[in-house]
Write a protein that holds these residues in place. Structure first.
Motif, PDB file in Angstrom:
ATOM      1  N   GLY A   1       0.783  -1.222   0.000  1.00 18.23           N
ATOM      2  CA  GLY A   1       0.000   0.000   0.000  1.00 18.23           C
ATOM      3  C   GLY A   1       0.816   1.275   0.000  1.00 18.23           C
ATOM      4  N   TRP A   2       2.024   1.239   0.569  1.00 18.06           N
ATOM      5  CA  TRP A   2       2.805   2.470   0.627  1.00 18.06           C
ATOM      6  C   TRP A   2       3.319   2.895  -0.748  1.00 18.06           C
ATOM      7  N   LYS A   3       3.181   1.993  -1.737  1.00 14.85           N
ATOM      8  CA  LYS A   3       3.563   2.339  -3.109  1.00 14.85           C
ATOM      9  C   LYS A   3       2.376   2.807  -3.953  1.00 14.85           C
ATOM     10  N   TRP A   4       1.165   2.777  -3.363  1.00  8.46           N
ATOM     11  CA  TRP A   4      -0.027   3.178  -4.102  1.00  8.46           C
ATOM     12  C   TRP A   4      -0.135   4.697  -4.156  1.00  8.46           C
ATOM     13  N   SER A   5      -0.858   5.170  -5.166  1.00  8.21           N
ATOM     14  CA  SER A   5      -1.239   6.584  -5.203  1.00  8.21           C
ATOM     15  C   SER A   5      -2.538   6.744  -4.417  1.00  8.21           C
ATOM     16  N   ILE A   6      -2.852   7.967  -4.011  1.00  2.00           N
ATOM     17  CA  ILE A   6      -4.094   8.216  -3.288  1.00  2.00           C
ATOM     18  C   ILE A   6      -5.295   7.889  -4.164  1.00  2.00           C
ATOM     19  N   ASP A   7      -5.169   8.090  -5.477  1.00  2.00           N
ATOM     20  CA  ASP A   7      -6.277   7.733  -6.377  1.00  2.00           C
ATOM     21  C   ASP A   7      -6.508   6.228  -6.390  1.00  2.00           C
ATOM     22  N   SER A   8      -5.433   5.447  -6.347  1.00  2.00           N
ATOM     23  CA  SER A   8      -5.576   3.993  -6.297  1.00  2.00           C
ATOM     24  C   SER A   8      -6.256   3.561  -4.999  1.00  2.00           C
TER      25      SER A   8
END
Length: 315
Positions: A19-26
């Motif tokens: 999750g720490w590699k996700w964008s806020i949109d994801s």
């Protein structure tokens, strides 16, 4: 061991992007796929009652042993107890108090012991609803298989009971990315597998209200994890009953709802049904006529009407 080490959780081994590699949109896209919408908590329950209690029983029986494809004679015998002994004991208790309940049944379970339909229906107070075909885990299935099994479950329960079920509870409360789409397409009026609230709520999908009523569940109010003497989380049933009573007391203060999820092959045992007996006695002593006992179907239709929710939208 330091406090920080004691609080650390094991990191799952997975190929998924953390999750720490996700964008806020994801994050927003994933979170908004299935989300609690507006609360459907009514100002009063039927008859002017201050709080509601919904008793539900997941009648899994042998499907628990069979669903992974490697049942043993011993596991099948253990699960047969639910139909042979547990269910009659539970129905006798409900009849003594004249209480309604909802029975969520995998259609294979009812097919193996079809007399359960008449036993459950004898009082005219209870509801039979869908709990999968063979207690399958939805997240392990492709969309086509999950849809086909749920269609088969509806058809078989309808044939065995003479009435089409209106409610759905995912086996093991196991929702796949496709489950809500399928449940909506097949015309269910309420769902009872999710945990976003203590009170009834409308399910939103991808940010859009669905008109589908959610009657939320909670592991706190489930017998299976805590009544298993082989489990690491085992608790004395009388201690669990105290938790259920505390949940009701707070619900009564707030004008809310308690949904118990029990299993005949678990709570139908002599030393476990004591917890349900104690809970019923406590509710009646504390609330008397100020509590409403209802089926899930009746509760869903009541909150739908009170909230002017309208009909469920298939898509």
């Amino acid at each position: 061991m330091t406090t920080l080490q004691a609080q650390a959780q094991p990191v799952p081994v997975t190929s998924a992007k953390p999750g720490w590699k996700w964008s806020i949109d994801s994050v927003r896209t994933v979170v908004n796929e299935v989300r609690a919408g507006r609360s459907l908590l009514p100002s009063k329950w039927p008859g002017g009652a201050k709080a509601a209690v919904l008793l539900s029983f997941d009648v899994d029986n042998e499907t628990i042993a069979v669903r992974y494809g490697e049942p043993t004679v011993g596991s099948l015998a253990e699960m047969q107890y639910g139909a042979r002994v547990g269910l009659p004991r539970i129905l006798k208790l409900l009849d003594r108090h004249k209480l309604p309940a909802s029975f969520f049944i995998p259609s294979v379970s009812l097919g193996l012991t079809p007399t359960m339909a008449a036993d459950i229906g004898a009082s005219g107070r209870h509801e039979i609803a869908v709990h999968g075909w063979i207690h399958e885990l939805n997240t392990t299935l492709p969309d086509s298989a999950e849809r086909a099994l749920l269609k088969k479950a509806i058809a078989e329960l309808t044939a065995l009971t003479g009435k089409k079920p209106v409610g759905y509870r995912a086996p093991s409360w196991n929702f796949s990315p496709n489950t809500l789409d399928i449940v909506r397409e097949l015309g269910f009026r309420y769902e009872s597998s999710l945990m976003a609230d203590d009170a009834p709520y409308e399910i939103n999908q991808r940010g859009t209200p669905t008109g589908l009523v959610e009657l939320p569940v909670q592991w706190i109010l489930d017998d299976a994890p805590l009544f298993d003497p082989r489990g690491e989380r085992y608790m004395n049933p009388r201690d669990v009953a105290r938790v259920w009573m505390d949940e009701f007391d707070k619900a009564f203060e707030e004008g809310g709802m308690v949904v118990l999820t029990l299993h005949p092959h678990v709570s139908g045992h002599r030393s476990r049904i004591v917890a349900l007996e104690q809970f019923i006695a406590h509710v009646k002593q504390r609330a008397g006529n100020a509590v409403w006992w209802g089926t899930h179907a009746d509760a869903a239709e009541y909150v739908r009407t009170q909230a002017k929710l309208g009909e469920p939208r298939s898509r």
